[in-house]
Scaffold this active site. Structure first.
Site, PDB file in Angstrom:
ATOM      1  CB  SER A 120      -0.862   0.051   1.263  1.00  0.00           C
ATOM      2  OG  SER A 120      -1.683  -1.069   1.344  1.00  0.00           O
ATOM      3  CG  HIS A 141      -2.381  -0.465  -3.930  1.00  0.00           C
ATOM      4  ND1 HIS A 141      -2.895   0.776  -3.685  1.00  0.00           N
ATOM      5  CD2 HIS A 141      -2.531  -1.167  -2.771  1.00  0.00           C
ATOM      6  CE1 HIS A 141      -3.341   0.830  -2.441  1.00  0.00           C
ATOM      7  NE2 HIS A 141      -3.129  -0.328  -1.873  1.00  0.00           N
TER       8      HIS A 141
HETATM    9  N1  LIG Z   1      -6.291  -4.172   3.980  1.00  0.00           N
HETATM   10  C1  LIG Z   1      -6.447  -3.379   2.942  1.00  0.00           C
HETATM   11  O1  LIG Z   1      -7.478  -2.689   2.803  1.00  0.00           O
HETATM   12  C2  LIG Z   1      -5.377  -3.314   1.886  1.00  0.00           C
HETATM   13  C3  LIG Z   1      -5.681  -2.729   0.655  1.00  0.00           C
HETATM   14  C4  LIG Z   1      -4.696  -2.723  -0.348  1.00  0.00           C
HETATM   15  C5  LIG Z   1      -3.453  -3.264  -0.091  1.00  0.00           C
HETATM   16  N2  LIG Z   1      -3.171  -3.802   1.125  1.00  0.00           N
HETATM   17  C6  LIG Z   1      -1.833  -4.388   1.327  1.00  0.00           C
HETATM   18  O2  LIG Z   1      -1.929  -5.794   1.158  1.00  0.00           O
HETATM   19  C7  LIG Z   1      -0.951  -6.441   1.984  1.00  0.00           C
HETATM   20  C8  LIG Z   1      -1.662  -7.435   2.885  1.00  0.00           C
HETATM   21  O3  LIG Z   1      -2.638  -6.763   3.647  1.00  0.00           O
HETATM   22  P1  LIG Z   1      -3.869  -7.552   4.317  1.00  0.00           P
HETATM   23  O4  LIG Z   1      -4.858  -6.518   4.684  1.00  0.00           O
HETATM   24  O5  LIG Z   1      -4.237  -8.711   3.466  1.00  0.00           O
HETATM   25  O6  LIG Z   1      -3.151  -8.075   5.668  1.00  0.00           O
HETATM   26  P2  LIG Z   1      -3.573  -9.338   6.582  1.00  0.00           P
HETATM   27  O7  LIG Z   1      -3.024  -9.025   7.927  1.00  0.00           O
HETATM   28  O8  LIG Z   1      -5.024  -9.640   6.426  1.00  0.00           O
HETATM   29  O9  LIG Z   1      -2.757 -10.551   5.910  1.00  0.00           O
HETATM   30  C9  LIG Z   1      -1.360 -10.633   5.880  1.00  0.00           C
HETATM   31  C10 LIG Z   1      -0.991 -12.098   5.640  1.00  0.00           C
HETATM   32  O10 LIG Z   1       0.430 -12.180   5.401  1.00  0.00           O
HETATM   33  C11 LIG Z   1       0.852 -13.413   5.963  1.00  0.00           C
HETATM   34  N3  LIG Z   1       2.300 -13.413   6.109  1.00  0.00           N
HETATM   35  C12 LIG Z   1       3.065 -12.807   7.059  1.00  0.00           C
HETATM   36  N4  LIG Z   1       4.368 -13.090   6.837  1.00  0.00           N
HETATM   37  C13 LIG Z   1       4.420 -13.893   5.742  1.00  0.00           C
HETATM   38  C14 LIG Z   1       5.482 -14.532   5.021  1.00  0.00           C
HETATM   39  N5  LIG Z   1       6.756 -14.413   5.385  1.00  0.00           N
HETATM   40  N6  LIG Z   1       5.152 -15.265   3.939  1.00  0.00           N
HETATM   41  C15 LIG Z   1       3.863 -15.420   3.562  1.00  0.00           C
HETATM   42  N7  LIG Z   1       2.827 -14.840   4.187  1.00  0.00           N
HETATM   43  C16 LIG Z   1       3.102 -14.093   5.276  1.00  0.00           C
HETATM   44  C17 LIG Z   1       0.098 -13.488   7.290  1.00  0.00           C
HETATM   45  O11 LIG Z   1       0.094 -14.816   7.810  1.00  0.00           O
HETATM   46  C18 LIG Z   1      -1.299 -13.015   6.853  1.00  0.00           C
HETATM   47  O12 LIG Z   1      -2.104 -14.088   6.428  1.00  0.00           O
HETATM   48  C19 LIG Z   1      -0.220  -5.329   2.732  1.00  0.00           C
HETATM   49  O13 LIG Z   1       0.933  -5.000   2.009  1.00  0.00           O
HETATM   50  C20 LIG Z   1      -1.226  -4.189   2.709  1.00  0.00           C
HETATM   51  O14 LIG Z   1      -0.624  -2.929   2.836  1.00  0.00           O
HETATM   52  C21 LIG Z   1      -4.115  -3.860   2.115  1.00  0.00           C
END
Ligand SMILES: NC(=O)c1ccc[n+]([C@@H]2O[C@H](COP(=O)([O-])OP(=O)(O)OC[C@H]3O[C@@H](n4cnc5c(N)ncnc54)[C@H](O)[C@@H]3O)[C@@H](O)[C@H]2O)c1
Length: 289
Positions: A120, A141
């Site tokens: 993000s 993204h």
């Molecule tokens: N939440 C949102 O609205 C949103 C929107 C766009 C982008 N993002 C981006 O997407 C990414 C994930 O966000 P999210 O909301 O899905 O987070 P989340 O906390 O729901 O999920 C993160 C996942 O990453 C996994 N993880 C951690 N370390 C790891 C590793 N070494 N190898 C593989 N998996 C691993 C965790 O077990 C977890 O399942 C981030 O970079 C975030 O900034 C989030």
């Protein structure tokens, strides 16, 4: 042409599972990888439920929902990503973690494999520097919830090639999404604007300007927002909101991105929003879609 057959997704949280879902619906073989087995099981179930709901609403043919599940594989074995011609990283928003994942993907996958990130806020050029193929590193993204939101910000790092950019645009369209190309700067466009707005809503709550419900109602009824900023922060994940603001505060060197102490307090207390069942609001179910 975007002629990928097998796509690897790293991280099966709310974003990784949503990205896996749209890739499987588009007919790609998907390998969804996570270090947490339980999270993978939850993701598999969430995807199944989401596809069933879309089919029940007539938004997806039942056969397509079924075949999407057949295209979906979940794994805790990093080596299963070797066969992928594209990997999309969607792990926790931590720069050191993402750099490590990119380095390992670079060593594992074939030289032609494109490595994309759903970060993000972290500059693509910084992640590309962890690999020997900066020309094949790009930002994709996606928006949350991925199956419902059309936009994908496509971000070129300093060395991303025209070919990688073109293939990514084509793939985004193949997934039924709308790409916009954005300069590689912390927070890109969406979070450059959205993250300080969500943070300001937390400041308003901390300063007691109104109750959480009234802050959200004000922005819904006064600005036509589909959901209030505090409910949206819960939906994004309060840890993710905090990580994004920290990256922007550090890299853009501007105090307007400084995270509100109340946001930090919620994260310290592990109240991360919908995904943990409690944030600014309480949630009976932690299933997001
Ligand atoms: N939440 C949102 O609205 C949103 C929107 C766009 C982008 N993002 C981006 O997407 C990414 C994930 O966000 P999210 O909301 O899905 O987070 P989340 O906390 O729901 O999920 C993160 C996942 O990453 C996994 N993880 C951690 N370390 C790891 C590793 N070494 N190898 C593989 N998996 C691993 C965790 O077990 C977890 O399942 C981030 O970079 C975030 O900034 C989030």
């Amino acid at each position: 042409m975007a002629n990928h057959k097998t796509i690897g997704i790293i991280g099966s949280g709310q974003m990784g599972s949503g990205i896996a879902q749209v890739c499987a619906v588009a007919g790609f073989d998907v390998w969804l990888y996570d270090i947490a087995h339980e999270q993978l099981q939850k993701a598999h179930k969430n995807i199944e439920t989401s596809l069933e709901k879309l089919a029940a609403k007539g938004k997806l043919l039942p056969e397509k929902a079924k075949s999407a599940m057949q295209h979906l594989n979940i794994t805790t074995q990093f080596g299963d990503l070797k066969k992928c011609s594209l990997c999309i990283e969607a792990a926790t928003e931590k720069e050191a973690l993402k750099k490590k994942i990119f380095k390992e993907l670079d060593e594992l996958t074939g030289p032609e494999t494109i490595l994309a990130t759903n970060t993000s806020s972290i500059p693509i050029t910084d992640l590309a520097a962890a690999t020997k193929r900066p020309d094949k590193i790009i930002g994709m993204h996606f928006m949350n919830p991925v199956p419902l939101m059309a936009l994908v910000e496509v971000i070129r790092g300093k060395k991303t090639s025209d070919e990688t950019h073109q293939k990514t645009i084509e793939l985004t369209k193949k997934l039924g999404k709308t790409p916009v190309t954005v300069k590689d700067s912390p927070g890109f466009v969406i979070n450059r604007i959205l993250a300080p707005m969500l943070n300001e809503a937390v400041w308003a709550l901390q300063e007691g300007l109104a109750t959480k419900e009234d802050i959200d109602t004000a922005m819904k009824e006064g600005c036509h927002f589909p959901m209030g900023p505090l409910a949206l922060a819960d939906f994004v994940g309060l840890d993710t909101c905090l990580f994004i603001l920290e990256v922007m505060h550090k890299d853009l060197k501007n105090d307007k991105f400084k995270p509100c102490p109340l946001l930090k307090k919620y994260v310290e207390e592990k109240k991360l929003g919908r995904k943990t069942g409690e944030g600014f609001y309480s949630y009976a179910s932690t299933i997001v879609r």
